[in-house]
Design an enzyme around this catalytic site. Sequence first.
Site, PDB file in Angstrom:
ATOM      1  CB  SER A   1       0.038   4.729   9.508  1.00  0.00           C
ATOM      2  OG  SER A   1       0.549   3.590  10.166  1.00  0.00           O
TER       3      SER A   1
ATOM      4  CB  SER B   1       5.617   4.947   9.749  1.00  0.00           C
ATOM      5  OG  SER B   1       4.721   5.789   9.071  1.00  0.00           O
TER       6      SER B   1
ATOM      7  CG  ASP C   1       4.688   5.492   5.750  1.00  0.00           C
ATOM      8  OD1 ASP C   1       3.868   6.211   6.340  1.00  0.00           O
ATOM      9  OD2 ASP C   1       5.825   5.247   6.187  1.00  0.00           O
TER      10      ASP C   1
END
Length: 390
Positions: free
Chosen positions: A265, A303, A305
């Site tokens: 992340s 992830s 983001d």
Amino acid sequence: MRTPAVLAVALMLPSLLGAQVRARALGLAPGVFTPGTHNAITDVAGVRVGHATVSEGDSLRTGVTAILPHGGDLYRDRVPAALHVGNGFGKLLGVTQLRELGELETPILLTCTLCIWPAGDALAQWMLAKPENGNVRSINPVVGETNDGGLNTTRSRVGIGSAVRDALARADSGAVAEGSVGAGHGTIMFGWKGGMGTSSRVLPASLGGYTVGVLVQGNYGGVLQMAGVPIGQLLGRYAFQRDVAPVTSPRRAPGDAGAERGDGSCMIVIATDAPLLARNLERLGARAIMGLARTGSSASNGSGDYVLAFSTNPRVRRNPDATVSTNDELGNEAMSALFQAVTEATEEALYNALLMATPVSNRTATVKPLPVDSVRLFLRARGIQPQKLR
């Protein structure tokens, strides 16, 4: 052009403790705009940052980072703010109200995945304890996270409340500590030690003279590149390596990260003194993802983001008791230079997070930082030379 000899020498060079440097010391100076005095988010006047690192026993490796938009009454002198989601595999506390109202009423905290709830509670208590908030009955803490479970026992949240109070108390303007500190203590980037990074850009007077500052919590993967140089491939450590490179390949070094899929992340916090409201702040946040992509991230499925952006300009601040709000906001046509600035600053902040990280160990392993000397050789082979430091 890279030669096999350069590759072989670079792979043999050790990563020296204490050799960590900021990106510009290696010639990594993305873009055309100039950084501010500290090349940090704190170049935006009034913004303060504080870190508190939590490291106990053989397995607790995490921390908290606090970002304060200004030094006044944050609850009553609210700053416009917005959220942009690059990929939503994560937990972000307080964002529904932020999106609904387009403003912040507390500092922003960054921490570990399972720490956001105790961190949010500690931040709420910190705000409610202020004398001026004696009659306040609702607080909306905003807390972001990345999963530092590779180094940290994430189920143990010991000391997080205390770390929140420490980070808030230590928040200051000026230079910002980077690397394996605060919320970046247990993070990993591209298979190497990650951490906190920051950078800024100041627009020329002809473009408004505004400052854009970025702070990142880097904890993601992919195929690392720096100024277009394929560093991850040259060092033999990159996502999907096991699928595309044979075991005998010279680009597949021992201890590679071939099994990873770029998961992780990245939290990105943007501050600016340009007079922007939530709509254009969200547009600004979207461009930060372009800076993230330049480092080799493809925002994988696993992830999270996220980008949080706020404006400190007094012309757009809000009082919750006001019945009519009149704001002097920057026009859409003036946004392009800010978009360029935030893309550049995000890219450089992420390089700083990697290059300033130091080794962190737990009971099972040590995660080492990117080998700076090797990176220096690769960059020089492409004609990239050190810049003026900031």
